[in-house]
Design a protein around this motif. Sequence first.
Motif, short mmCIF file in Angstrom:
data_model
loop_
_atom_site.label_atom_id
_atom_site.label_comp_id
_atom_site.label_asym_id
_atom_site.label_seq_id
_atom_site.Cartn_x
_atom_site.Cartn_y
_atom_site.Cartn_z
N ILE A 5 0.85 -1.19 0.00
CA ILE A 5 0.00 0.00 0.00
C ILE A 5 0.88 1.24 0.00
CG2 ILE A 5 -2.32 -0.69 0.71
CD1 ILE A 5 -1.53 -0.26 3.57
N ASP A 6 0.44 2.19 -0.81
CA ASP A 6 1.19 3.41 -1.09
C ASP A 6 0.61 4.53 -0.24
OD1 ASP A 6 3.18 4.74 -2.60
OD2 ASP A 6 1.71 5.47 -4.04
N THR A 7 1.04 4.58 1.00
CA THR A 7 0.48 5.56 1.94
C THR A 7 1.39 5.71 3.15
OG1 THR A 7 -1.48 6.14 3.26
CG2 THR A 7 -0.89 3.82 3.23
N THR A 27 6.30 4.52 0.65
CA THR A 27 6.05 5.92 0.98
C THR A 27 6.90 6.76 0.02
OG1 THR A 27 7.90 6.13 2.55
CG2 THR A 27 5.80 5.34 3.44
N ASN A 28 6.60 8.02 -0.03
CA ASN A 28 7.44 8.96 -0.78
C ASN A 28 7.43 10.28 -0.01
OD1 ASN A 28 5.17 10.52 -1.63
ND2 ASN A 28 4.80 9.10 -3.31
N PRO A 29 8.29 11.24 -0.37
CA PRO A 29 8.35 12.48 0.41
C PRO A 29 7.01 13.22 0.46
CG PRO A 29 10.32 12.24 -0.91
CD PRO A 29 9.40 11.15 -1.35
N ILE A 82 15.43 0.96 0.94
CA ILE A 82 15.86 2.32 0.60
C ILE A 82 15.36 2.67 -0.80
CG2 ILE A 82 17.82 3.89 0.32
CD1 ILE A 82 17.46 2.79 3.21
N LYS A 83 14.65 3.78 -0.87
CA LYS A 83 14.10 4.21 -2.16
C LYS A 83 14.98 5.33 -2.71
CE LYS A 83 9.35 4.92 -3.82
NZ LYS A 83 8.03 5.42 -3.42
N VAL A 84 15.43 5.15 -3.94
CA VAL A 84 16.30 6.16 -4.56
C VAL A 84 15.71 6.57 -5.90
CG1 VAL A 84 18.40 5.25 -3.44
CG2 VAL A 84 17.79 4.47 -5.75
N PRO A 128 7.89 1.61 -11.85
CA PRO A 128 7.38 2.39 -12.99
C PRO A 128 6.04 3.01 -12.60
CG PRO A 128 7.53 0.01 -13.47
CD PRO A 128 7.68 0.17 -12.00
N PHE A 129 5.85 4.29 -12.94
CA PHE A 129 4.65 5.06 -12.53
C PHE A 129 3.62 5.03 -13.66
CE2 PHE A 129 6.11 8.23 -9.02
CZ PHE A 129 6.80 7.23 -8.36
N VAL A 130 2.69 4.12 -13.60
CA VAL A 130 1.74 3.97 -14.72
C VAL A 130 0.72 5.11 -14.80
CG1 VAL A 130 2.01 1.48 -14.93
CG2 VAL A 130 0.27 2.37 -13.39
N GLY A 131 0.17 5.52 -13.66
CA GLY A 131 -0.86 6.57 -13.68
C GLY A 131 -0.34 7.89 -14.22
N ARG A 132 0.88 8.24 -13.83
CA ARG A 132 1.43 9.53 -14.28
C ARG A 132 1.70 9.51 -15.79
NH1 ARG A 132 5.15 12.01 -9.33
NH2 ARG A 132 3.77 11.27 -7.68
N LEU A 133 1.99 8.31 -16.34
CA LEU A 133 2.13 8.22 -17.80
C LEU A 133 0.76 8.35 -18.46
CD1 LEU A 133 4.85 5.44 -18.21
CD2 LEU A 133 5.02 7.81 -18.98
N VAL A 162 4.67 -2.14 -9.66
CA VAL A 162 3.84 -1.20 -10.42
C VAL A 162 3.34 -0.10 -9.47
CG1 VAL A 162 1.83 -0.95 -11.93
CG2 VAL A 162 3.15 -3.08 -11.93
N ALA A 163 3.66 1.15 -9.80
CA ALA A 163 3.34 2.27 -8.91
C ALA A 163 2.49 3.30 -9.64
CB ALA A 163 4.63 2.91 -8.40
N SER A 164 2.01 4.27 -8.86
CA SER A 164 1.12 5.31 -9.40
C SER A 164 -0.13 4.66 -10.00
CB SER A 164 1.87 6.15 -10.44
OG SER A 164 1.11 7.23 -10.89
N ILE A 165 -0.64 3.69 -9.25
CA ILE A 165 -1.85 2.97 -9.66
C ILE A 165 -3.07 3.83 -9.35
CG2 ILE A 165 -3.32 1.06 -8.80
CD1 ILE A 165 -0.80 -0.71 -9.04
N ARG A 166 -4.00 3.86 -10.31
CA ARG A 166 -5.18 4.71 -10.13
C ARG A 166 -6.48 3.95 -9.93
NH1 ARG A 166 -1.82 8.39 -9.84
NH2 ARG A 166 -1.36 9.93 -11.45
N HIS A 167 -6.52 2.67 -10.38
CA HIS A 167 -7.78 1.90 -10.33
C HIS A 167 -7.48 0.40 -10.42
CE1 HIS A 167 -7.08 1.57 -14.61
NE2 HIS A 167 -7.05 2.88 -14.71
N SER A 182 2.14 -4.83 -6.92
CA SER A 182 1.40 -3.59 -7.19
C SER A 182 1.39 -2.80 -5.90
CB SER A 182 -0.05 -3.89 -7.59
OG SER A 182 -0.12 -4.29 -8.93
N THR A 183 1.73 -1.51 -5.99
CA THR A 183 1.53 -0.66 -4.81
C THR A 183 0.41 0.30 -5.12
OG1 THR A 183 2.57 0.69 -3.09
CG2 THR A 183 3.31 1.12 -5.35
N MET A 184 -0.54 0.36 -4.20
CA MET A 184 -1.79 1.07 -4.51
C MET A 184 -2.26 1.91 -3.33
SD MET A 184 -3.99 -2.43 -4.27
CE MET A 184 -2.60 -3.46 -4.74
O1 G3P Z 1 4.74 6.33 -4.43
C1 G3P Z 1 4.95 6.37 -5.80
C2 G3P Z 1 3.69 6.44 -6.63
O2 G3P Z 1 2.87 5.33 -6.37
C3 G3P Z 1 2.99 7.75 -6.60
O3 G3P Z 1 1.73 7.71 -7.18
O4 G3P Z 1 -0.49 8.72 -7.46
O5 G3P Z 1 1.42 10.18 -6.81
O6 G3P Z 1 1.27 9.24 -9.11
P1 G3P Z 1 0.95 9.03 -7.67
#
Ligand code: G3P
Length: 217
Positions: A5-7, A27-29, A82-84, A128-133, A162-167, A182-184
């Motif tokens: 989970i991406d939170t 997590t991310n910043p 560690i995330k880089v 890889p950030f699928v939603g942002r693409l 797989v990141a930046s999942i939207r659905h 998948s991280t969601m």
């Molecule tokens: O944490 C990386 C990624 O999953 C960010 O997703 O929704 O900000 O594009 P999002």
Amino acid sequence: MKFFIDTADIKEIKDLAATGMVDGVTTNPSLAAKSGKKFLDLIAEICAVVPGPVSAEVTALDYDTMMKEAAVLKKIAKNVTIKVPLTPEGLKCCKSLSDDGTMVNVTLCFSPAQALLAAKAGASFISPFVGRLDDIGTDGMALISDICQIYKNYSFKTEVLVASIRHPMHIVAAAKMGAHVSTMPPSTLRQLFNHPLTDKGLKAFLEDWAKTGQSIL
Ligand code: G3P
């Protein structure tokens, strides 16, 4: 397929960990900032709830400082990953940490060529950030397909995260391609459970059961 989970919302993490479906956390910043907590405390708290990999991102841009930050983050718990960022300095850091046996998640990947570099740098995970693409009119899932194929061709150990999942369909498509993780967002994990025919069928079953006047207990 593993589910992360991406939170950085600890309440959400605890709730969803209780379902038994959470294999890790990313997590991310931006997510850390949203939590309002001290970053090191936040990562420690998450690691105490989820035993699987917990990604904590460095924020420096140069190799030396990234390595110093990674050393601090690694000390928090054994499951810290560690995330880089996918930059030359980030990949140099990835190589050093991976050679040392540390799990590394290379983030902000938007091309198959970048994913190839991360695998060669020994990354445990490529993100890889699928939603942002998709957001910019590019097929995010085509990137996942390309990376899965390339990694398979060379038997790379790097897992496709797989990141930046939207659905939910992003997750289903990724699973069909054989992506490892998948991280969601928490809301998307909850959506996976839902189907209107499940609700309708359950309602009908319970109505029929009530007519019998019986009770199992
Ligand atoms: O944490 C990386 C990624 O999953 C960010 O997703 O929704 O900000 O594009 P999002």
